[in-house]
Design an enzyme around this catalytic site. Structure first.
Site, PDB file in Angstrom:
ATOM      1  N   TRP A 213      -9.517  10.220  16.139  1.00 20.74           N
ATOM      2  CA  TRP A 213      -8.053  10.362  16.157  1.00 20.74           C
ATOM      3  C   TRP A 213      -7.489  11.455  15.255  1.00 20.74           C
ATOM      4  O   TRP A 213      -6.372  11.918  15.471  1.00 20.74           O
ATOM      5  CB  TRP A 213      -7.370   9.029  15.782  1.00 20.74           C
TER       6      TRP A 213
ATOM      7  N   GLU B 102       0.836  -1.195   0.000  1.00 22.07           N
ATOM      8  CA  GLU B 102       0.000   0.000   0.000  1.00 22.07           C
ATOM      9  C   GLU B 102       0.872   1.247   0.000  1.00 22.07           C
ATOM     10  O   GLU B 102       1.913   1.283   0.662  1.00 22.07           O
ATOM     11  CB  GLU B 102      -0.879  -0.030   1.263  1.00 22.07           C
TER      12      GLU B 102
ATOM     13  N   GLY C  75      -5.089  14.525  17.592  1.00 23.32           N
ATOM     14  CA  GLY C  75      -5.186  13.230  18.251  1.00 23.32           C
ATOM     15  C   GLY C  75      -6.575  12.876  18.752  1.00 23.32           C
ATOM     16  O   GLY C  75      -6.715  12.060  19.662  1.00 23.32           O
TER      17      GLY C  75
ATOM     18  N   ASP D  38       0.250   5.294   0.640  1.00 22.51           N
ATOM     19  CA  ASP D  38      -0.830   6.144   1.170  1.00 22.51           C
ATOM     20  C   ASP D  38      -0.539   7.626   1.212  1.00 22.51           C
ATOM     21  O   ASP D  38       0.506   8.030   1.743  1.00 22.51           O
ATOM     22  CB  ASP D  38      -1.063   5.829   2.658  1.00 22.51           C
TER      23      ASP D  38
ATOM     24  N   GLU E 206      -2.832  10.530   3.139  1.00 19.19           N
ATOM     25  CA  GLU E 206      -4.063  10.798   3.892  1.00 19.19           C
ATOM     26  C   GLU E 206      -4.013  12.240   4.359  1.00 19.19           C
ATOM     27  O   GLU E 206      -2.980  12.700   4.861  1.00 19.19           O
ATOM     28  CB  GLU E 206      -4.181   9.885   5.114  1.00 19.19           C
TER      29      GLU E 206
ATOM     30  N   ARG F 174       7.655   4.917  20.266  1.00 21.96           N
ATOM     31  CA  ARG F 174       6.968   3.877  19.537  1.00 21.96           C
ATOM     32  C   ARG F 174       7.836   2.641  19.313  1.00 21.96           C
ATOM     33  O   ARG F 174       7.331   1.539  19.134  1.00 21.96           O
ATOM     34  CB  ARG F 174       6.572   4.448  18.195  1.00 21.96           C
TER      35      ARG F 174
ATOM     36  N   ARG G 169       5.213   2.958   8.800  1.00 15.65           N
ATOM     37  CA  ARG G 169       6.279   3.798   8.225  1.00 15.65           C
ATOM     38  C   ARG G 169       5.741   5.204   7.958  1.00 15.65           C
ATOM     39  O   ARG G 169       5.917   5.773   6.895  1.00 15.65           O
ATOM     40  CB  ARG G 169       6.769   3.198   6.915  1.00 15.65           C
TER      41      ARG G 169
ATOM     42  N   HIS H  44      -0.456  12.976   5.746  1.00 14.09           N
ATOM     43  CA  HIS H  44       0.091  11.775   6.378  1.00 14.09           C
ATOM     44  C   HIS H  44       0.453  10.808   5.237  1.00 14.09           C
ATOM     45  O   HIS H  44      -0.332  10.638   4.306  1.00 14.09           O
ATOM     46  CB  HIS H  44      -1.048  11.231   7.255  1.00 14.09           C
ATOM     47  N   THR H  45       1.650  10.230   5.280  1.00 11.53           N
ATOM     48  CA  THR H  45       2.023   9.251   4.246  1.00 11.53           C
ATOM     49  C   THR H  45       2.460   7.954   4.926  1.00 11.53           C
ATOM     50  O   THR H  45       2.931   7.961   6.066  1.00 11.53           O
ATOM     51  CB  THR H  45       3.195   9.751   3.367  1.00 11.53           C
ATOM     52  N   ASN H  46       2.308   6.857   4.201  1.00 17.03           N
ATOM     53  CA  ASN H  46       2.746   5.565   4.733  1.00 17.03           C
ATOM     54  C   ASN H  46       3.030   4.622   3.566  1.00 17.03           C
ATOM     55  O   ASN H  46       2.514   4.824   2.467  1.00 17.03           O
ATOM     56  CB  ASN H  46       1.658   4.979   5.643  1.00 17.03           C
TER      57      ASN H  46
END
Ligand SMILES: *[C@@H]1O[C@H](CO)[C@@H](O)[C@H](O)[C@H]1NC(C)=O
Ligand SMILES: *[C@@H]1O[C@H](CO)[C@@H](O)[C@H](O)[C@H]1NC(C)=O
Length: 287
Positions: free
Chosen positions: A191, A97, A195, A99, A101, A275, A125, A114-116
């Site tokens: 979220w 995937e 947050g 992403d 967002e 994390r 990631r 937001h990227t992943n």
């Protein structure tokens, strides 16, 4: 001969697409019961979200590598709690995937991009950015350059992230699973904004995001055959692939990406100690 005819057919189809592409031809409206709309003779697509439902669409075709561009104009005004997702994804538990967002915000507060990247079903990631413009005022281009060596995220042609193929060092890279393009607008006020502190204000509904100028200079995957497949096994470069197949960031582009990451990046998973108390993912030490 059959594969030559196949190639010729594909390239003439691709040319037709380039001239007359419309959202009707390229996408299916998949959910939202009328909240996703194709307008202006197929030149514009809008998604909307209200208290009852969001909406979404997906590409008719699957792709395995390509340069994929779309212009988006995000939900204006108070978009807090809303998320506009625009991504490529394959199917199944070990899916890949890529992403984008867009996390909404209160009027005047910046959107978060937001990227992943997921490979073999595993993501984690995330990299997040602010933008250097107001993404709700006008359309801006969000692109993915996906070739066998890089996944490069771009905003108005400026690279913001380069996920490199580090397979030789044990990091999986998306290169075997064809992906479809998906987008959706939905409520994520548990979220998305600060947050989850700022909730969606339904008095502002319906929320609307708009899309135009889709272009996929890409290898279309169909019945196990890529439109970029070489005519025979001895030809090294896929016939249909153009410059993007071997493109990587030249020095000026790397400088621009560094400028974005220095000034606009607000989160990088490789620096989030909380994390990853047992140590960062292996690719973090390979760049
Ligand atoms: C929204 O704006 C606030 C205040 O500027 C900021 O802290 C936050 O990162 C922004 N984005 C999101 C998605 O909350
Ligand atoms: C295979 O492709 C290469 C490069 O395009 C070409 O030079 C060669 O003649 C082709 N061989 C056959 C058997 O078609």
């Amino acid at each position: 001969m059959a594969s030559l005819i196949h190639l010729l057919l594909c390239s003439s189809l691709a040319m037709t697409m380039a001239v007359a592409a419309t959202f009707y031809q390229d996408f299916d409206l998949t959910w939202g019961d009328g909240r996703a709309k194709i307008l202006n003779n197929g030149q514009l697509l809008t998604l909307s979200l209200d208290r009852t439902s969001g909406s979404g669409f997906q590409s008719k075709k699957e792709f395995l590598f390509g340069k994929i561009d779309m212009q988006l104009k995000l939900v204006p005004g108070n978009s807090a709690g809303t998320v506009t997702a625009y991504y490529l994804s394959s199917q199944g538990p070990t899916h890949d995937e890529i992403d984008f967002e867009f996390l909404g915000n209160l009027t005047g507060d910046p959107y978060t991009l937001h990227t992943n990247v997921y490979t073999q079903g595993k993501g984690n990631r995330e990299m997040q950015f602010k933008l250097w413009f107001d993404p709700t005022k006008d359309f801006h281009a969000y692109s993915v350059l996906w070739n066998p060596r890089h996944v490069i995220f771009m905003v108005d042609g400026t690279p913001i992230r380069d996920f490199k193929n580090l397979e030789s060092r044990g990091i999986p890279f998306p290169k075997n699973q064809p992906m479809r393009i998906y987008s959706s607008l939905w409520n994520a006020d548990d979220w998305a904004t600060r947050g989850g502190l700022v909730k969606t204000n339904w008095n502002n509904a319906p929320f609307t995001a708009s899309y135009r100028n889709f272009n996929a200079d890409a290898c279309v995957w169909s019945s196990g055959i890529s439109s970029c497949a070489p005519r025979n096994s001895s030809s090294a470069v896929p016939a249909a692939a153009r410059g993007w197949w071997s493109q990587e960031l030249d020095t000026p582009s790397q400088d621009r990406m560094r400028w974005v990451q220095k000034n606009y990046m607000i989160y990088h998973y490789c620096t989030d100690l909380k994390r990853f108390p047992q140590g960062f993912p292996p690719e973090c030490s390979m760049t």
